[in-house]
Design a protein around this motif. Sequence first.
Motif, PDB file in Angstrom:
ATOM      1  N   LYS A  83      54.674  43.428  55.270  1.00 47.43           N
ATOM      2  CA  LYS A  83      54.524  44.639  54.469  1.00 47.43           C
ATOM      3  C   LYS A  83      53.454  44.438  53.392  1.00 47.43           C
ATOM      4  O   LYS A  83      53.193  43.310  52.981  1.00 47.43           O
ATOM      5  CB  LYS A  83      55.857  45.010  53.826  1.00 47.43           C
ATOM      6  CG  LYS A  83      56.953  45.377  54.812  1.00 47.43           C
ATOM      7  CD  LYS A  83      58.235  45.770  54.082  1.00 47.43           C
ATOM      8  CE  LYS A  83      59.320  46.162  55.072  1.00 47.43           C
ATOM      9  NZ  LYS A  83      60.595  46.553  54.388  1.00 47.43           N
ATOM     10  N   PRO A  84      52.842  45.513  52.933  1.00 50.22           N
ATOM     11  CA  PRO A  84      51.820  45.379  51.882  1.00 50.22           C
ATOM     12  C   PRO A  84      52.393  44.715  50.629  1.00 50.22           C
ATOM     13  O   PRO A  84      53.531  45.008  50.223  1.00 50.22           O
ATOM     14  CB  PRO A  84      51.419  46.828  51.600  1.00 50.22           C
ATOM     15  CG  PRO A  84      51.757  47.569  52.851  1.00 50.22           C
ATOM     16  CD  PRO A  84      52.996  46.906  53.373  1.00 50.22           C
ATOM     17  N   VAL A  85      51.623  43.824  50.023  1.00 57.50           N
ATOM     18  CA  VAL A  85      52.053  43.167  48.786  1.00 57.50           C
ATOM     19  C   VAL A  85      52.204  44.209  47.678  1.00 57.50           C
ATOM     20  O   VAL A  85      53.145  44.159  46.880  1.00 57.50           O
ATOM     21  CB  VAL A  85      51.046  42.075  48.373  1.00 57.50           C
ATOM     22  CG1 VAL A  85      51.395  41.500  47.002  1.00 57.50           C
ATOM     23  CG2 VAL A  85      51.014  40.970  49.421  1.00 57.50           C
ATOM     24  N   ILE A  86      51.271  45.142  47.632  1.00 60.72           N
ATOM     25  CA  ILE A  86      51.350  46.255  46.677  1.00 60.72           C
ATOM     26  C   ILE A  86      51.853  47.479  47.431  1.00 60.72           C
ATOM     27  O   ILE A  86      51.234  47.917  48.412  1.00 60.72           O
ATOM     28  CB  ILE A  86      49.978  46.553  46.044  1.00 60.72           C
ATOM     29  CG1 ILE A  86      49.496  45.354  45.221  1.00 60.72           C
ATOM     30  CG2 ILE A  86      50.048  47.792  45.147  1.00 60.72           C
ATOM     31  CD1 ILE A  86      48.129  45.538  44.584  1.00 60.72           C
ATOM     32  N   ASN A  87      52.980  48.005  47.013  1.00 59.60           N
ATOM     33  CA  ASN A  87      53.586  49.145  47.683  1.00 59.60           C
ATOM     34  C   ASN A  87      52.578  50.288  47.797  1.00 59.60           C
ATOM     35  O   ASN A  87      51.915  50.649  46.824  1.00 59.60           O
ATOM     36  CB  ASN A  87      54.816  49.609  46.897  1.00 59.60           C
ATOM     37  CG  ASN A  87      55.677  50.585  47.691  1.00 59.60           C
ATOM     38  OD1 ASN A  87      55.204  51.601  48.172  1.00 59.60           O
ATOM     39  ND2 ASN A  87      56.954  50.265  47.811  1.00 59.60           N
ATOM     40  N   GLU A  88      52.453  50.849  48.987  1.00 63.12           N
ATOM     41  CA  GLU A  88      51.456  51.900  49.212  1.00 63.12           C
ATOM     42  C   GLU A  88      51.751  53.167  48.425  1.00 63.12           C
ATOM     43  O   GLU A  88      50.868  54.016  48.244  1.00 63.12           O
ATOM     44  CB  GLU A  88      51.387  52.232  50.699  1.00 63.12           C
ATOM     45  CG  GLU A  88      52.676  52.752  51.296  1.00 63.12           C
ATOM     46  CD  GLU A  88      52.566  52.992  52.788  1.00 63.12           C
ATOM     47  OE1 GLU A  88      51.521  53.531  53.224  1.00 63.12           O
ATOM     48  OE2 GLU A  88      53.522  52.632  53.510  1.00 63.12           O
ATOM     49  N   TYR A  89      52.981  53.315  47.926  1.00 67.05           N
ATOM     50  CA  TYR A  89      53.342  54.479  47.117  1.00 67.05           C
ATOM     51  C   TYR A  89      53.368  54.162  45.624  1.00 67.05           C
ATOM     52  O   TYR A  89      53.815  54.981  44.826  1.00 67.05           O
ATOM     53  CB  TYR A  89      54.705  55.021  47.555  1.00 67.05           C
ATOM     54  CG  TYR A  89      54.747  55.422  49.015  1.00 67.05           C
ATOM     55  CD1 TYR A  89      53.940  56.457  49.486  1.00 67.05           C
ATOM     56  CD2 TYR A  89      55.560  54.756  49.916  1.00 67.05           C
ATOM     57  CE1 TYR A  89      53.948  56.831  50.819  1.00 67.05           C
ATOM     58  CE2 TYR A  89      55.587  55.118  51.264  1.00 67.05           C
ATOM     59  CZ  TYR A  89      54.773  56.153  51.709  1.00 67.05           C
ATOM     60  OH  TYR A  89      54.779  56.517  53.030  1.00 67.05           O
ATOM     61  N   SER A  90      52.907  52.984  45.262  1.00 63.69           N
ATOM     62  CA  SER A  90      52.862  52.605  43.845  1.00 63.69           C
ATOM     63  C   SER A  90      51.775  53.391  43.126  1.00 63.69           C
ATOM     64  O   SER A  90      50.836  53.912  43.757  1.00 63.69           O
ATOM     65  CB  SER A  90      52.601  51.106  43.701  1.00 63.69           C
ATOM     66  OG  SER A  90      51.275  50.785  44.119  1.00 63.69           O
ATOM     67  N   HIS A  91      51.892  53.456  41.817  1.00 70.58           N
ATOM     68  CA  HIS A  91      50.927  54.199  41.014  1.00 70.58           C
ATOM     69  C   HIS A  91      49.525  53.619  41.155  1.00 70.58           C
ATOM     70  O   HIS A  91      48.548  54.371  41.296  1.00 70.58           O
ATOM     71  CB  HIS A  91      51.368  54.170  39.549  1.00 70.58           C
ATOM     72  CG  HIS A  91      50.581  55.067  38.657  1.00 70.58           C
ATOM     73  ND1 HIS A  91      50.680  56.441  38.700  1.00 70.58           N
ATOM     74  CD2 HIS A  91      49.653  54.794  37.693  1.00 70.58           C
ATOM     75  CE1 HIS A  91      49.872  56.979  37.806  1.00 70.58           C
ATOM     76  NE2 HIS A  91      49.230  56.001  37.187  1.00 70.58           N
ATOM     77  N   ALA A  92      49.423  52.292  41.143  1.00 69.06           N
ATOM     78  CA  ALA A  92      48.109  51.638  41.241  1.00 69.06           C
ATOM     79  C   ALA A  92      47.449  51.919  42.577  1.00 69.06           C
ATOM     80  O   ALA A  92      46.239  52.198  42.646  1.00 69.06           O
ATOM     81  CB  ALA A  92      48.256  50.135  41.026  1.00 69.06           C
ATOM     82  N   ALA A  93      48.224  51.861  43.656  1.00 69.35           N
ATOM     83  CA  ALA A  93      47.657  52.060  44.986  1.00 69.35           C
ATOM     84  C   ALA A  93      47.187  53.499  45.175  1.00 69.35           C
ATOM     85  O   ALA A  93      46.095  53.750  45.694  1.00 69.35           O
ATOM     86  CB  ALA A  93      48.683  51.698  46.052  1.00 69.35           C
ATOM     87  N   LEU A  94      47.999  54.455  44.764  1.00 64.45           N
ATOM     88  CA  LEU A  94      47.662  55.858  44.991  1.00 64.45           C
ATOM     89  C   LEU A  94      46.479  56.329  44.147  1.00 64.45           C
ATOM     90  O   LEU A  94      45.763  57.244  44.543  1.00 64.45           O
ATOM     91  CB  LEU A  94      48.883  56.736  44.702  1.00 64.45           C
ATOM     92  CG  LEU A  94      50.006  56.649  45.743  1.00 64.45           C
ATOM     93  CD1 LEU A  94      51.225  57.426  45.270  1.00 64.45           C
ATOM     94  CD2 LEU A  94      49.539  57.179  47.091  1.00 64.45           C
ATOM     95  N   SER A  95      46.283  55.717  42.988  1.00 64.47           N
ATOM     96  CA  SER A  95      45.194  56.146  42.105  1.00 64.47           C
ATOM     97  C   SER A  95      43.919  55.345  42.315  1.00 64.47           C
ATOM     98  O   SER A  95      42.887  55.654  41.707  1.00 64.47           O
ATOM     99  CB  SER A  95      45.628  56.022  40.633  1.00 64.47           C
ATOM    100  OG  SER A  95      45.944  54.668  40.307  1.00 64.47           O
ATOM    101  N   ALA A  96      43.956  54.332  43.156  1.00 65.10           N
ATOM    102  CA  ALA A  96      42.799  53.454  43.352  1.00 65.10           C
ATOM    103  C   ALA A  96      41.639  54.195  44.015  1.00 65.10           C
ATOM    104  O   ALA A  96      41.849  54.982  44.942  1.00 65.10           O
ATOM    105  CB  ALA A  96      43.198  52.249  44.207  1.00 65.10           C
ATOM    106  N   PRO A  97      40.406  53.955  43.563  1.00 60.51           N
ATOM    107  CA  PRO A  97      39.234  54.616  44.166  1.00 60.51           C
ATOM    108  C   PRO A  97      39.145  54.405  45.665  1.00 60.51           C
ATOM    109  O   PRO A  97      38.749  55.317  46.407  1.00 60.51           O
ATOM    110  CB  PRO A  97      38.058  53.968  43.432  1.00 60.51           C
ATOM    111  CG  PRO A  97      38.622  53.555  42.108  1.00 60.51           C
ATOM    112  CD  PRO A  97      40.028  53.121  42.406  1.00 60.51           C
TER     113      PRO A  97
END
Length: 398
Positions: free
Chosen positions: A289-303
């Motif tokens: 699984k992704p180390v950073i959750n794909e629904y996390s704030h950082a992932a969703l806002s990333a360029p």
Amino acid sequence: MLVVFLSQHALSAELKPGRAVEPYWGDHQGGISTPPQKHTYFIAFDVVSSKREELIELLNAWTLASAEMTAGPERFDPKADPNQPGKSSGAAVGLSTSGLTLTFGFGATLFEKEGVDRFGIAKKRPEALVDLPGFTGDQLIPERTGGDLSVQACANDPQVVEYAVRRLARLANGVAVMRWAQTGFNGDFKANETPRNQMGFKDGTLNVSTKDAKAMDKHIWVGEEGPQWMRGGSYMVIRPIRISLEHWDEMKLSFQEETVGRHKVSGAPIGKNKEFDDLELKRTGKNGKPVINEYSHAALSAPENNGGTEILRRAFSYDNGIMHINERWPPWRQLVTFDAGLLFQCYQRDPRTGFIKLFTKMAQIDMLNQFTTHTGSGLFACPHGVKPGEFIGQDLFS
């Protein structure tokens, strides 16, 4: 009762580092690319006058007052007539400007309202000054939404921003009325250090660098695609977001970090050590699984997840005391809680390809949504800066 001001040169010499004067005149308005100060006071106005000349007179008065207030500390005139009211409250006498900036914006309803071209400027409304769509989860309060004009005072002293807003509001008497307002604050963090928000996380790690002129021109400043009065300006989205802080504080640290996508102490992406390390969202763990959750704030806002979209965040925390609400989680009780959260604010070259593009998806699936409620909203066109002898937005009326 009159006030006099020190020259900008004299003031700059007497102020301590970090409290220097921010120039009012320039190609861009202050308070956009300016390093965030410690305090802010945002206020939106509705224009009640139907006379174009009165609106122009107000903008001219606001420009002159802003140039004075940002140039030097307020002083009482010893020769002032005691039988006349002062031109300001006098609340800033003895205080430095504390890096005061004043930023002005124009809402869509200034151009046209209920089908009426109020001031002969409807044809000059930029295409980018759209009506924000309704986003999933919005609980907007009409009295905290919209406005014809916006003013934001920012400084490192809360009394300075309050003084500035009161003076400008007084000048608006008879022409515009106050619609809604929100104060905000930042912690006293070191220069070039990413501040922490009320959730305890570093806020604003991934942000357009205001020192990168090319990036600012690409993502923040309006270019030749905009009307003349907006070239060198920017579009501001501002939204008070109430955060269920008590609920958040009860969450396990591991869940908080998964929700944000970063480590709480360092601000580094999950699985990394330094705040500004690349997210590398394709990294997977032993479980595949992704180390950073794909629904996390950082992932969703990333360029990299948004076609390279970047905005300039300039957010503040706020705390209005306490309020009575119904919980959004079991057992759905009625309770007294903090009316506190984030005064979210961002600037971009075009909100259609900036905030709207980013937030449409985030409003639906961001893990943070279970703790946040957007209660107010505004989109304002902030024109380019002012030169001496001009007033803010002058080309809009030419």
